[in-house]
Design an enzyme around this catalytic site. Structure first.
Site, PDB file in Angstrom:
ATOM      1  N   GLU A  42       0.802  -1.298  -0.105  1.00 64.02           N
ATOM      2  CA  GLU A  42      -0.015  -0.239  -0.048  1.00 64.02           C
ATOM      3  C   GLU A  42       0.889   1.224  -0.070  1.00 64.02           C
ATOM      4  O   GLU A  42       1.841   1.370   0.902  1.00 64.02           O
ATOM      5  CB  GLU A  42      -0.753  -0.076   1.315  1.00 64.02           C
ATOM      6  CG  GLU A  42      -2.125   0.937   1.169  1.00 64.02           C
ATOM      7  CD  GLU A  42      -2.927   1.081   2.407  1.00 64.02           C
ATOM      8  OE1 GLU A  42      -3.312   0.029   2.877  1.00 64.02           O
ATOM      9  OE2 GLU A  42      -3.538   1.952   2.483  1.00 64.02           O
ATOM     10  N   LYS A  64      -7.524  -1.595  11.368  1.00 63.55           N
ATOM     11  CA  LYS A  64      -7.042  -1.886  10.142  1.00 63.55           C
ATOM     12  C   LYS A  64      -5.742  -0.825   9.935  1.00 63.55           C
ATOM     13  O   LYS A  64      -4.823  -1.185   9.340  1.00 63.55           O
ATOM     14  CB  LYS A  64      -8.007  -1.722   8.947  1.00 63.55           C
ATOM     15  CG  LYS A  64      -7.250  -2.217   7.462  1.00 63.55           C
ATOM     16  CD  LYS A  64      -6.505  -1.140   6.751  1.00 63.55           C
ATOM     17  CE  LYS A  64      -6.087  -1.828   5.468  1.00 63.55           C
ATOM     18  NZ  LYS A  64      -5.128  -1.065   4.583  1.00 63.55           N
ATOM     19  N   ASP A 101       4.767 -14.595  11.231  1.00 67.26           N
ATOM     20  CA  ASP A 101       3.461 -15.131  10.766  1.00 67.26           C
ATOM     21  C   ASP A 101       2.368 -13.944  10.859  1.00 67.26           C
ATOM     22  O   ASP A 101       2.000 -13.666  12.110  1.00 67.26           O
ATOM     23  CB  ASP A 101       3.100 -16.263  11.431  1.00 67.26           C
ATOM     24  CG  ASP A 101       1.951 -17.145  11.066  1.00 67.26           C
ATOM     25  OD1 ASP A 101       0.855 -16.327  10.520  1.00 67.26           O
ATOM     26  OD2 ASP A 101       1.457 -18.159  11.293  1.00 67.26           O
ATOM     27  N   HIS A 134      -2.955  10.262   0.532  1.00 63.72           N
ATOM     28  CA  HIS A 134      -2.987   9.260   0.037  1.00 63.72           C
ATOM     29  C   HIS A 134      -2.988   9.251  -1.755  1.00 63.72           C
ATOM     30  O   HIS A 134      -2.354   8.562  -2.315  1.00 63.72           O
ATOM     31  CB  HIS A 134      -4.391   8.378   0.189  1.00 63.72           C
ATOM     32  CG  HIS A 134      -4.400   7.317   1.375  1.00 63.72           C
ATOM     33  ND1 HIS A 134      -4.862   6.409   1.253  1.00 63.72           N
ATOM     34  CD2 HIS A 134      -3.632   7.632   2.447  1.00 63.72           C
ATOM     35  CE1 HIS A 134      -4.893   5.624   2.634  1.00 63.72           C
ATOM     36  NE2 HIS A 134      -3.900   6.583   3.483  1.00 63.72           N
TER      37      HIS A 134
HETATM   38  P1  NDP Z   1      10.116 -23.848  14.605  1.00 60.67           P
HETATM   39  O1  NDP Z   1       9.361 -25.010  14.576  1.00 60.67           O
HETATM   40  O2  NDP Z   1      11.092 -23.158  13.559  1.00 60.67           O
HETATM   41  O3  NDP Z   1      10.694 -23.846  15.898  1.00 60.67           O
HETATM   42  C1  NDP Z   1      11.737 -22.955  16.494  1.00 60.67           C
HETATM   43  C2  NDP Z   1      12.954 -23.538  16.882  1.00 60.67           C
HETATM   44  O4  NDP Z   1      13.878 -22.958  16.978  1.00 60.67           O
HETATM   45  C3  NDP Z   1      12.753 -24.173  18.282  1.00 60.67           C
HETATM   46  O5  NDP Z   1      12.134 -25.548  18.235  1.00 60.67           O
HETATM   47  C4  NDP Z   1      14.226 -24.441  18.464  1.00 60.67           C
HETATM   48  O6  NDP Z   1      14.653 -25.663  18.281  1.00 60.67           O
HETATM   49  C5  NDP Z   1      14.890 -23.408  17.709  1.00 60.67           C
HETATM   50  N1  NDP Z   1      15.507 -22.059  18.606  1.00 60.67           N
HETATM   51  C6  NDP Z   1      16.686 -21.824  18.460  1.00 60.67           C
HETATM   52  N2  NDP Z   1      17.046 -20.864  19.202  1.00 60.67           N
HETATM   53  C7  NDP Z   1      15.923 -20.634  20.007  1.00 60.67           C
HETATM   54  C8  NDP Z   1      15.453 -19.967  21.096  1.00 60.67           C
HETATM   55  N3  NDP Z   1      16.488 -19.056  21.532  1.00 60.67           N
HETATM   56  N4  NDP Z   1      14.254 -20.004  21.588  1.00 60.67           N
HETATM   57  C9  NDP Z   1      13.461 -20.723  21.256  1.00 60.67           C
HETATM   58  N5  NDP Z   1      13.952 -21.707  20.118  1.00 60.67           N
HETATM   59  C10 NDP Z   1      14.777 -21.574  19.503  1.00 60.67           C
HETATM   60  O7  NDP Z   1       8.982 -22.504  15.036  1.00 60.67           O
HETATM   61  P2  NDP Z   1       8.034 -22.091  15.938  1.00 60.67           P
HETATM   62  O8  NDP Z   1       7.761 -23.337  16.705  1.00 60.67           O
HETATM   63  O9  NDP Z   1       8.372 -21.000  16.449  1.00 60.67           O
HETATM   64  O10 NDP Z   1       6.652 -21.993  14.998  1.00 60.67           O
HETATM   65  C11 NDP Z   1       6.508 -21.142  14.235  1.00 60.67           C
HETATM   66  C12 NDP Z   1       6.057 -21.578  12.743  1.00 60.67           C
HETATM   67  O11 NDP Z   1       4.780 -22.305  12.994  1.00 60.67           O
HETATM   68  C13 NDP Z   1       5.689 -20.447  11.829  1.00 60.67           C
HETATM   69  O12 NDP Z   1       6.309 -20.662  10.639  1.00 60.67           O
HETATM   70  C14 NDP Z   1       4.154 -20.408  11.879  1.00 60.67           C
HETATM   71  O13 NDP Z   1       3.577 -19.752  10.723  1.00 60.67           O
HETATM   72  C15 NDP Z   1       3.620 -21.773  11.967  1.00 60.67           C
HETATM   73  N6  NDP Z   1       2.604 -22.360  12.720  1.00 60.67           N
HETATM   74  C16 NDP Z   1       1.660 -21.362  12.992  1.00 60.67           C
HETATM   75  C17 NDP Z   1       0.307 -21.951  13.372  1.00 60.67           C
HETATM   76  C18 NDP Z   1      -0.734 -20.939  14.005  1.00 60.67           C
HETATM   77  O14 NDP Z   1      -0.288 -19.584  14.159  1.00 60.67           O
HETATM   78  N7  NDP Z   1      -1.945 -21.322  14.284  1.00 60.67           N
HETATM   79  C19 NDP Z   1       0.195 -23.308  13.292  1.00 60.67           C
HETATM   80  C20 NDP Z   1       1.100 -24.064  13.047  1.00 60.67           C
HETATM   81  C21 NDP Z   1       2.316 -23.643  12.560  1.00 60.67           C
HETATM   82  P3  NDP Z   1      15.645 -26.557  19.129  1.00 60.67           P
HETATM   83  O15 NDP Z   1      15.645 -26.132  20.283  1.00 60.67           O
HETATM   84  O16 NDP Z   1      15.684 -27.862  18.600  1.00 60.67           O
HETATM   85  O17 NDP Z   1      17.144 -25.941  18.302  1.00 60.67           O
END
Ligand code: NDP
Length: 419
Positions: free
Chosen positions: A79, A259, A275, A373
């Site tokens: 936009e 909005k 997200d 705008h």
């Molecule tokens: P991920 O699944 O990518 O998990 C994040 C990973 O990052 C953790 O599991 C951890 O893995 C690693 N990590 C590294 N450093 C850190 C830190 N300092 N703190 C926390 N984690 C760390 O992402 P999310 O679980 O955040 O999920 C987000 C995604 O899920 C987005 O893409 C979203 O669009 C999607 N989503 C959204 C939904 C909704 O909003 N309803 C439903 C389903 C999915 P490790 O500890 O193993 O290294």
């Protein structure tokens, strides 16, 4: 460090300015200059059935002051007026000492729902008596988040509509948005409860009503800094208060009020690889929690006549996870913004939302929204009717003087230009 003519520079000059002022590294500036598409490998593995790539511009809001720090804030948005308005607000707020922000807590919430339980009261008591067991199940389901200092913090159990057993899980996801972390823990807890109590697992998933991650930003403005060519700042301030009061009692206005806030919020959320559907769902559910959909901001006059603005918005954003580590442009955006943790990022995003609302309300209660705008809209219209790079400027100059800004006028003017 503000260059008032930043918007008049060419893109190359803007990048050079950011490098010269140590806001962007030469490598990151070169990356943005090249506008490289994603590699096939990245694009193809991100989604199913990928058939191409989709471009949106990335811009910057200069010198946004939040909690005494100055940020260059990246925005991805289609936009035309959004970044101009955010810059305008950033300038006004800078004159008034900047935004103050805080995020009191940062937890995500998950829901586990079971049905077909023979005795809901017995089931509820079983959950209350077995909290330690369920905590251990959660830890085993996602040990790495526990090692990082997070994980399941609390379980609340209720009976809903005399049908559903609901476990509300509060989970610390540290620097991640945490949807996948929460869902993993929810599913493990659901399996454990079902194996002990029977019944049917209806669903186990995070809720986007992320009220455990509410972020607050505030600003206090001298009315004089709000003055327009036609209106004294005191009048603008009073009208901003009235416009907000109106949004509190008029749903159609509240929807548009919010909005405008999300214009800014979503653009930074997108630029930082978060997200935006989750942020939208959270914001609107928070706005509706009283039963009457409410504006996310409030504006009031303090006893000394200053205008005090406040936004409260759930911001379950992450610094890691999702597409953040995958998309090269997102990593450049993070390096430009220079926030160090998710709480700080949430503060900047809340501040941008509040600023966007300030700019929109100020325009609405003074000159009207169309003036600013349409100047920007003229540029989009010029491009839409096929103006080439050298034709855009003269065509926009003509269009901004035109009585009716529409495709027919733009096409006619372009034909005249080409004669
Ligand atoms: P991920 O699944 O990518 O998990 C994040 C990973 O990052 C953790 O599991 C951890 O893995 C690693 N990590 C590294 N450093 C850190 C830190 N300092 N703190 C926390 N984690 C760390 O992402 P999310 O679980 O955040 O999920 C987000 C995604 O899920 C987005 O893409 C979203 O669009 C999607 N989503 C959204 C939904 C909704 O909003 N309803 C439903 C389903 C999915 P490790 O500890 O193993 O290294």
């Amino acid at each position: 460090m503000t260059d008032p003519k930043f918007y008049q520079l060419t893109r190359t000059e803007r990048l050079a300015w950011l490098v010269a002022h140590e806001q962007l590294s030469a490598e990151d500036a070169a990356f943005l200059a090249q506008q490289q598409p994603l590699s096939d490998e990245i694009a193809g593995s991100m989604i199913e059935n990928q058939i191409g790539q989709y471009q949106l511009p990335i811009g910057v809001v200069q010198d946004v002051v939040v909690n005494g720090q100055t940020y260059q804030v990246p925005m991805v948005v289609e936009e035309p007026s959004v970044i101009a308005a955010a810059n305008n607000a950033a300038k006004m707020v800078r004159l008034n000492g900047g935004f103050q922000t805080h995020q009191q807590q940062r937890t995500m919430l998950g829901e586990v729902v079971l049905t077909d339980l023979p005795d809901l009261k017995v089931a509820q008591n079983w959950v209350l008596a077995n909290q330690d067991l369920l905590m251990r199940v959660a830890q085993a389901a996602h040990p790495s988040i526990v090692k990082r200092g997070g994980g399941l913090q609390a379980i609340k159990v209720t009976v809903v509509d005399q049908t559903f057993l609901k476990l509300a899980l509060t989970i610390d996801t540290q620097e991640a948005m945490g949807a996948n972390i929460v869902n993993t823990i929810c599913e493990a807890i659901a399996r454990e409860v079902q194996s002990d109590l029977g019944g049917t697992i209806l669903l186990s998933v995070l809720t986007n009503a992320a009220f455990g991650a509410v972020t607050v930003a505030t600003v206090t403005l001298e009315p004089a800094t709000l003055a327009t060519k036609q209106l004294a700042g005191e009048i603008v301030a009073q009208r901003i208060v009235q416009a907000t009061r109106f949004a509190q009692v008029d749903l159609p206005r509240a929807a548009t009020h919010n909005k405008g806030i999300m214009n800014g919020v979503d653009a930074v959320v997108l630029a930082t690889g978060n997200d935006w559907r989750a942020i939208e769902a959270g914001a609107h559910s928070y706005a509706a929690q009283s039963g009457q959909y409410q504006p996310l901001t409030s504006w009031q006059l303090a006893a000394d006549g200053r205008l005090v603005g406040r936004i409260e918005i759930p911001l379950p954003i992450g610094m890691v996870g999702g597409s953040i580590g995958i998309l090269p442009a997102v990593q450049v955006a993070h390096r430009l913004l220079k926030v160090t943790n998710a709480c700080e990022l949430a503060g900047v995003i809340a501040a941008i939302g509040l600023g966007q609302n300030l700019a929109a309300l100020r325009a609405l209660v003074s000159d009207g929204i169309q003036k600013g705008h349409m100047a920007l809209q003229a540029k989009s219209l010029a491009i839409a009717v096929g103006a080439t790079e050298t034709e855009i400027e003269p065509l926009v100059a003509q269009l901004t003087q035109a009585k009716h800004l529409n495709t027919a006028t733009a096409t006619a003017f372009l034909a005249q230009l080409r004669h």
